[in-house]
Write a protein that holds these residues in place. Structure first.
Motif, PDB file in Angstrom:
ATOM      1  N   SER A   1       0.825  -1.215   0.000  1.00  0.00           N
ATOM      2  CA  SER A   1       0.000   0.000   0.000  1.00  0.00           C
ATOM      3  C   SER A   1       0.855   1.260   0.000  1.00  0.00           C
ATOM      4  O   SER A   1       0.404   2.328  -0.419  1.00  0.00           O
ATOM      5  CB  SER A   1      -0.924   0.012   1.219  1.00  0.00           C
ATOM      6  N   GLY A   2       2.102   1.158   0.482  1.00  0.00           N
ATOM      7  CA  GLY A   2       2.974   2.322   0.490  1.00  0.00           C
ATOM      8  C   GLY A   2       3.535   2.677  -0.865  1.00  0.00           C
ATOM      9  O   GLY A   2       4.076   3.768  -1.056  1.00  0.00           O
ATOM     10  N   LEU A   3       3.395   1.772  -1.843  1.00  0.00           N
ATOM     11  CA  LEU A   3       3.957   1.987  -3.165  1.00  0.00           C
ATOM     12  C   LEU A   3       2.909   2.059  -4.260  1.00  0.00           C
ATOM     13  O   LEU A   3       3.191   2.513  -5.362  1.00  0.00           O
ATOM     14  CB  LEU A   3       4.951   0.872  -3.502  1.00  0.00           C
ATOM     15  N   SER A   4       1.696   1.597  -3.970  1.00  0.00           N
ATOM     16  CA  SER A   4       0.653   1.540  -4.997  1.00  0.00           C
ATOM     17  C   SER A   4      -0.714   1.538  -4.335  1.00  0.00           C
ATOM     18  O   SER A   4      -0.856   1.154  -3.166  1.00  0.00           O
ATOM     19  CB  SER A   4       0.837   0.280  -5.850  1.00  0.00           C
ATOM     20  N   GLY A   5      -1.718   1.926  -5.106  1.00  0.00           N
ATOM     21  CA  GLY A   5      -3.089   1.871  -4.623  1.00  0.00           C
ATOM     22  C   GLY A   5      -3.743   0.531  -4.874  1.00  0.00           C
ATOM     23  O   GLY A   5      -4.931   0.346  -4.585  1.00  0.00           O
ATOM     24  N   SER A   6      -2.985  -0.432  -5.398  1.00  0.00           N
ATOM     25  CA  SER A   6      -3.575  -1.728  -5.741  1.00  0.00           C
ATOM     26  C   SER A   6      -4.115  -2.457  -4.518  1.00  0.00           C
ATOM     27  O   SER A   6      -5.146  -3.139  -4.592  1.00  0.00           O
ATOM     28  CB  SER A   6      -2.544  -2.607  -6.460  1.00  0.00           C
ATOM     29  N   TYR A   7      -3.447  -2.337  -3.381  1.00  0.00           N
ATOM     30  CA  TYR A   7      -3.942  -2.981  -2.165  1.00  0.00           C
ATOM     31  C   TYR A   7      -5.328  -2.446  -1.821  1.00  0.00           C
ATOM     32  O   TYR A   7      -6.252  -3.214  -1.523  1.00  0.00           O
ATOM     33  CB  TYR A   7      -2.982  -2.739  -1.003  1.00  0.00           C
ATOM     34  N   GLY A   8      -5.473  -1.129  -1.903  1.00  0.00           N
ATOM     35  CA  GLY A   8      -6.778  -0.526  -1.617  1.00  0.00           C
ATOM     36  C   GLY A   8      -7.837  -0.984  -2.591  1.00  0.00           C
ATOM     37  O   GLY A   8      -8.986  -1.244  -2.206  1.00  0.00           O
ATOM     38  N   MET A   9      -7.477  -1.117  -3.865  1.00  0.00           N
ATOM     39  CA  MET A   9      -8.435  -1.580  -4.861  1.00  0.00           C
ATOM     40  C   MET A   9      -8.841  -3.032  -4.619  1.00  0.00           C
ATOM     41  O   MET A   9      -9.991  -3.414  -4.841  1.00  0.00           O
ATOM     42  CB  MET A   9      -7.835  -1.430  -6.264  1.00  0.00           C
ATOM     43  N   ALA A  10      -7.899  -3.846  -4.155  1.00  0.00           N
ATOM     44  CA  ALA A  10      -8.233  -5.231  -3.834  1.00  0.00           C
ATOM     45  C   ALA A  10      -9.233  -5.287  -2.684  1.00  0.00           C
ATOM     46  O   ALA A  10     -10.158  -6.110  -2.686  1.00  0.00           O
ATOM     47  CB  ALA A  10      -6.966  -6.007  -3.480  1.00  0.00           C
ATOM     48  N   CYS A  11      -9.053  -4.400  -1.702  1.00  0.00           N
ATOM     49  CA  CYS A  11      -9.995  -4.344  -0.573  1.00  0.00           C
ATOM     50  C   CYS A  11     -11.373  -3.874  -1.035  1.00  0.00           C
ATOM     51  O   CYS A  11     -12.407  -4.403  -0.591  1.00  0.00           O
ATOM     52  CB  CYS A  11      -9.450  -3.422   0.518  1.00  0.00           C
ATOM     53  N   VAL A  12     -11.402  -2.886  -1.935  1.00  0.00           N
ATOM     54  CA  VAL A  12     -12.676  -2.417  -2.485  1.00  0.00           C
ATOM     55  C   VAL A  12     -13.376  -3.550  -3.228  1.00  0.00           C
ATOM     56  O   VAL A  12     -14.583  -3.768  -3.088  1.00  0.00           O
ATOM     57  CB  VAL A  12     -12.451  -1.207  -3.422  1.00  0.00           C
ATOM     58  N   ALA A  13     -12.602  -4.277  -4.017  1.00  0.00           N
ATOM     59  CA  ALA A  13     -13.172  -5.392  -4.782  1.00  0.00           C
ATOM     60  C   ALA A  13     -13.748  -6.450  -3.853  1.00  0.00           C
ATOM     61  O   ALA A  13     -14.826  -6.999  -4.109  1.00  0.00           O
ATOM     62  CB  ALA A  13     -12.091  -5.997  -5.683  1.00  0.00           C
ATOM     63  N   ARG A  14     -13.046  -6.744  -2.781  1.00  0.00           N
ATOM     64  CA  ARG A  14     -13.555  -7.723  -1.817  1.00  0.00           C
ATOM     65  C   ARG A  14     -14.895  -7.273  -1.246  1.00  0.00           C
ATOM     66  O   ARG A  14     -15.827  -8.067  -1.131  1.00  0.00           O
ATOM     67  CB  ARG A  14     -12.538  -7.919  -0.697  1.00  0.00           C
ATOM     68  N   GLU A  15     -14.972  -5.989  -0.886  1.00  0.00           N
ATOM     69  CA  GLU A  15     -16.218  -5.469  -0.320  1.00  0.00           C
ATOM     70  C   GLU A  15     -17.355  -5.531  -1.341  1.00  0.00           C
ATOM     71  O   GLU A  15     -18.495  -5.858  -1.001  1.00  0.00           O
ATOM     72  CB  GLU A  15     -16.011  -4.024   0.159  1.00  0.00           C
ATOM     73  N   GLU A  16     -17.035  -5.238  -2.593  1.00  0.00           N
ATOM     74  CA  GLU A  16     -18.076  -5.233  -3.627  1.00  0.00           C
ATOM     75  C   GLU A  16     -18.608  -6.632  -3.908  1.00  0.00           C
ATOM     76  O   GLU A  16     -19.773  -6.795  -4.262  1.00  0.00           O
ATOM     77  CB  GLU A  16     -17.537  -4.591  -4.904  1.00  0.00           C
ATOM     78  N   THR A  17     -17.754  -7.630  -3.737  1.00  0.00           N
ATOM     79  CA  THR A  17     -18.234  -8.999  -3.964  1.00  0.00           C
ATOM     80  C   THR A  17     -19.104  -9.481  -2.809  1.00  0.00           C
ATOM     81  O   THR A  17     -19.889 -10.421  -2.981  1.00  0.00           O
ATOM     82  CB  THR A  17     -17.053  -9.980  -4.123  1.00  0.00           C
ATOM     83  N   GLY A  18     -18.939  -8.857  -1.657  1.00  0.00           N
ATOM     84  CA  GLY A  18     -19.703  -9.282  -0.484  1.00  0.00           C
ATOM     85  C   GLY A  18     -19.238 -10.604   0.103  1.00  0.00           C
ATOM     86  O   GLY A  18     -19.909 -11.186   0.961  1.00  0.00           O
ATOM     87  N   ARG A  19     -18.072 -11.066  -0.317  1.00  0.00           N
ATOM     88  CA  ARG A  19     -17.573 -12.355   0.150  1.00  0.00           C
ATOM     89  C   ARG A  19     -16.746 -12.204   1.427  1.00  0.00           C
ATOM     90  O   ARG A  19     -16.026 -11.211   1.613  1.00  0.00           O
ATOM     91  CB  ARG A  19     -16.722 -13.020  -0.942  1.00  0.00           C
ATOM     92  N   SER A  20     -16.848 -13.192   2.273  1.00  0.00           N
ATOM     93  CA  SER A  20     -16.084 -13.184   3.534  1.00  0.00           C
ATOM     94  C   SER A  20     -14.905 -14.151   3.472  1.00  0.00           C
ATOM     95  O   SER A  20     -14.194 -14.314   4.473  1.00  0.00           O
ATOM     96  CB  SER A  20     -16.994 -13.573   4.701  1.00  0.00           C
ATOM     97  N   ASP A  21     -14.708 -14.778   2.313  1.00  0.00           N
ATOM     98  CA  ASP A  21     -13.635 -15.763   2.182  1.00  0.00           C
ATOM     99  C   ASP A  21     -12.471 -15.244   1.339  1.00  0.00           C
ATOM    100  O   ASP A  21     -11.693 -16.022   0.792  1.00  0.00           O
ATOM    101  CB  ASP A  21     -14.175 -17.063   1.578  1.00  0.00           C
TER     102      ASP A  21
END
Length: 275
Positions: free
Chosen positions: A88-108
């Motif tokens: 996350s300190g070098l790219s926003g990709s980590y944040g986008m992965a977290c957004v994607a997880r939330e959008e899928t609604g999956r807990s796994d």
């Protein structure tokens, strides 16, 4: 359980197969107005030998989008997913992965911020733990605990790209180049910093060893990685400076995503410190 990472891990096809990585999402880089997918449209050799030397401006890397992560997540609807994106300190990709997880609604889906560029090292640990029967949640918890202990030390051959990227002033770059100074950079806790300078490449390698001996204690329970950007001789010198810490795998090539900021000829050692 599936392991997903991005192309900044710089894993070779052989290591992707060996570690059983289930998906590698290509990151993107724009050079002189043209966009390339890392390791799909652009090889490391093309980047360092052709495009980077000819570019008049610093290439621009772009984060992986939430949509791209969702597309990959949807390939594995019934599997736990362990996701290892660039720090996350070098790219926003980590944040986008977290957004994607939330959008899928999956807990796994478990997204880990490794806080370094040592993605390949973390992938190896994840692969080994999976083989031992650990769950995605268990592996994610271990990797998150280790993230503050990941270190990357890298002697940088040229100051040009640190100056172009704004990480070093033009005046410092001019003086450093005139004196043949080679900075040593360190990445820990997601923060990149210059931790020393040496006159000449061999002296920079000696400085890396001195800094590691002074400030770190390598945990040999975990793999040690070496990498370079078109500098086989340099990485062999770096490895020779740490004879008691053999490479877990053959030295990796630093790809265009990280190499944009460090430039060609950089070498690096990555490891995990003792708690």
């Amino acid at each position: 359980m599936k392991i997903i990472t991005d192309s900044s891990s710089d894993l070779t096809p052989e290591l992707i197969a060996h570690f059983g990585v289930d998906a590698v999402i290509p990151m993107k880089i724009s050079i002189d107005g043209r966009e390339y997918r890392d390791k799909v449209d652009l090889t490391d050799d093309q980047f360092y030998q052709e495009l980077l030397p000819a570019s008049k401006t610093l290439p621009k890397t772009s984060q992986t989008t939430a949509g791209e992560f969702i597309e990959v997540f949807n390939r594995f609807p019934d599997e736990e997913l362990l996701v290892l994106p660039l720090s996350s300190g070098l790219s926003g990709s980590y944040g986008m992965a977290c957004v994607a997880r939330e959008e899928t609604g999956r807990s796994d889906i478990y997204v880990v911020d490794n806080k370094a560029t040592a993605l390949a090292l973390m992938v190896q640990i994840a692969s080994e733990r999976r083989a031992q029967g650990a769950s995605a949640a268990e592996i994610a918890a271990e990797l998150e605990a280790l993230s503050s202990r990941v270190r990357v030390y890298a002697p940088v051959e040229t100051l040009q790209y640190l100056v172009m990227g704004g990480r070093l002033s033009k005046a410092a770059g001019f003086v450093g180049t005139a004196l043949n100074l080679k900075p040593v950079i360190c990445l820990k806790d997601g923060v990149l910093s210059c931790v020393g300078k040496a006159r000449g490449s061999k002296a920079a390698v000696r400085l890396v060893r001195e800094l590691v001996d002074t400030h770190e204690e390598i945990d040999t329970n975990y793999p040690v990685y070496y990498a370079h950007a078109c500098n086989e001789e340099g990485v062999q010198q770096l490895m020779a400076a740490f004879p008691e810490y053999p490479a877990a795998v053959p030295p990796l090539t630093v790809g265009c995503i990280v190499g944009t900021h460090t430039g060609p000829k950089v070498t690096a050692i990555s490891f995990i410190t003792k708690a």
